[in-house]
Enzyme design. Structure first.
Site, short mmCIF file in Angstrom:
data_model
loop_
_atom_site.label_atom_id
_atom_site.label_comp_id
_atom_site.label_asym_id
_atom_site.label_seq_id
_atom_site.Cartn_x
_atom_site.Cartn_y
_atom_site.Cartn_z
N TYR A 434 0.82 -1.22 0.00
CA TYR A 434 0.00 0.00 0.00
C TYR A 434 0.85 1.27 0.00
O TYR A 434 2.06 1.22 0.16
CB TYR A 434 -1.04 0.00 1.10
N GLU A 435 0.18 2.40 -0.20
CA GLU A 435 0.82 3.72 -0.37
C GLU A 435 1.81 3.74 -1.54
O GLU A 435 2.84 4.40 -1.50
CB GLU A 435 1.54 4.15 0.92
N GLY A 436 1.46 3.03 -2.60
CA GLY A 436 2.34 2.92 -3.76
C GLY A 436 3.23 1.71 -3.60
O GLY A 436 4.07 1.65 -2.70
#
Length: 569
Positions: A434-436
């Site tokens: 997550y978050e890229g």
């Protein structure tokens, strides 16, 4: 219950000696009154909260998980009470500006707090995890009316935010999102669409939840150029605002964190920033969030190190080879066996090295935001921008890999829930996604931060590393300084070759981005350990920095040469 002791001595070493943060604070009006005793007191109180409030909830929260009842999420027992204690202690406002009602303390102290929260209870820490980034986004992009209504809640922690990007068809490719916003006559917008994988999308920790939602205005351009950002509260004047939780995910880890699917049924929202510029506004929050996700990897690595070390000294199996002088004939602690000793030293060298880099990035953010000299601000921002994707990707990769190595120390016991390391392995895996994703972070580091001419990142990093090599000549590990200097030259040459060849082979940088990120991380970890030995010697510190640094250069640093070979192959 987790047997965790916050690494306060290591944190103080980084802040007081490795960074020499006070020297920068004295030149920064916002931090001029902060000294090391105050910083130490803040970290000690944070440690007490993490150890006493959060650690006991970690394993029970994992077993109980979240549950959805008639559209309302119930978090594990004790989570809401712990959050109330967190708010009452003033932790949400730690790094917020005094003008906004915050305490005005540096991000450098905030990352120390966050590391401890993630070490002791990753799932719980997900709820306030993006709060500071949302505060920065609202402060910078909301209208005065919206700020007057909602900013104080973010500062105090009485409301919590979410980041609503992902849709079923739009993950890493945000430009594919379909969520739409219809203008209303009063200047607000009606939001329609579905978002999923929303951490804390629904919960019982606060009464209100502020959703930061990416959506398209009528007639907006296709792709990322047509995305706008909106603030959508859960409630407006005590009336539900058309935000419906359709379900929660049943996950491999962080089970105490509610990962929700949300449906927006004409929910009222307000534009943040300019139309079609939502991604730029959201990145104000996402960049901070990516640093914080990197700290999740550090938190897992530190916790895994502590658990594996404690167990390895308790568990006795066979005799160690070679046999320590004066040892009895009985079985030895497995910590004395070379294979296990190497794992424990790897955990130590990586966790402590990552802490130096993570705290450095936070300190650069402080300087970029608060320094009065424009050149100093620009250089600090450049360093922070190049460190952020590296920290997010490398730290989270190591958080998982090191937790897995720590589990190996426990043998079969580690695979059972009797010991908390198996939960750490499960919890740590999500941070790589997550978050890229880490692949996206590698592309960002190489294609946007290192390869463009004139960006300045390569020159700034090279100058710092080369200076440290020069200062370490004649020191305790000068041969390691020569190793680092050699890698620096190879790293610069590899970037130059990629820069000159990418027009003929534009796919090449994408193919080697992951290896370049690993190589860059090892280069900077080498810089961190070289600097740590020097400042320890200059300050007369009696610690084991030199031995750990020598282990790092002997056993971990050589991977950089392997990564260089892959890049050039």
């Amino acid at each position: 219950m987790l047997n965790y002791q916050a690494p306060l001595d290591d944190m103080r070493f980084v802040i007081e000696h490795w960074l020499d943060a006070r020297k920068d604070w004295e030149q920064t009006p916002a931090f001029a009154d902060i000294d090391y005793p105050l910083a130490a007191q803040v970290l000690e109180e944070a440690a007490r909260f993490a150890q006493e409030q959060l650690a006991p909830l970690n394993a029970p929260g994992d077993r109980q998980g979240c549950r959805l009842e008639q559209g309302q999420v119930k978090t594990p027992d004790g989570f809401a009470a712990a959050y109330q204690a967190y708010v009452e202690a003033g932790w949400p406002s730690l790094a917020c500006e005094v003008e906004s009602g915050g305490q005005g303390l540096p991000q450098l102290l905030n990352v120390g707090l966050l590391e401890m929260l993630y070490s002791t209870n990753h799932a719980w820490a997900m709820y306030p995890g993006i709060a500071h980034g949302a505060y920065e986004c609202v402060k910078q992009f909301a209208s005065e009316e919206i700020k007057a209504t909602y900013l104080s809640g973010l500062v105090s922690g009485t409301c919590l935010p979410t980041m609503c990007l992902t849709e079923p068809q739009a993950g890493s490719d945000v430009g594919l999102l379909r969520c739409r916003a219809e203008p209303s006559e009063d200047g607000s917008y009606l939001i329609h669409g579905t978002k999923l994988f929303i951490s804390g999308g629904e919960h019982d920790l606060t009464d209100d939840i502020l959703h930061l939602v990416l959506a398209r205005l009528p007639g907006a351009p296709e792709g990322t150029r047509g995305i706008s950002l909106f603030l959508v509260p859960k409630w407006i004047d005590a009336v539900a605002n058309g935000v419906v939780c359709d379900g929660i995910e049943h996950k491999m880890g962080i089970k105490g964190s509610a990962t929700c699917s949300l449906r927006f049924e004409g929910a009222t929202g307000w534009l943040l920033g300019q139309p079609h510029q939502g991604l730029a506004a959201m990145f104000v929050m996402m960049n901070g969030a990516r640093l914080h996700v990197g700290l999740q990897g550090l938190g897992h690595a530190e916790f895994a190190r502590q658990q594996a070390t404690a167990y390895a000294w308790e568990r006795r199996q066979m005799r160690a080879v070679p046999r320590p002088e004066g040892a009895s004939e009985a079985a030895d602690p497995i910590a004395l066996h070379p294979a296990m000793s190497k794992v424990l030293m790897t955990l130590k060298a990586q966790a402590q090295g990552m802490r130096m880099l993570g705290f450095w990035a936070a300190h650069m953010l402080d300087i970029a935001e608060q320094a009065t000299d424009k050149q100093t601000c620009r250089e600090a921002l450049t360093l922070a921008s190049v460190l952020t994707p590296l920290i997010k990707a490398y730290f989270t990769d190591q958080g998982f890999q090191l937790s897995s190595q720590a589990l190996q120390v426990f043998g079969g016991y580690g695979y059972c829930s009797e010991y908390p390391i198996e939960q750490t392995v499960r919890d740590s895996r999500i941070a790589m996604i997550y978050e890229g994703t880490n692949e996206v972070q590698a592309n960002d580091l190489l294609l946007r931060k290192l390869l463009p001419e004139g960006a300045g990142a390569v020159e700034l990093l090279s100058t710092r590393v080369r200076l440290e090599c020069e200062l370490s000549k004649g020191g305790a590990i000068q041969s390691q300084g020569r190793q680092l200097e050699g890698l620096l030259s190879a790293w610069e040459s590899a970037l130059l070759r990629l820069r000159t060849s990418q027009q003929d082979d534009p796919q090449r940088p994408y193919e080697v981005a992951g290896d370049m990120l690993r190589m860059t991380a090892l280069l900077l970890l080498g810089y961190a350990w070289l600097r740590a030995v020097r400042v320890s010697r200059e300050n007369g510190l009696t610690n084991d920095t030199q031995g750990t640094a020598e282990f790092f250069f002997r056993n971990l640093f050589p991977e950089a040469s392997y990564r260089l070979q892959l890049i050039e192959a």
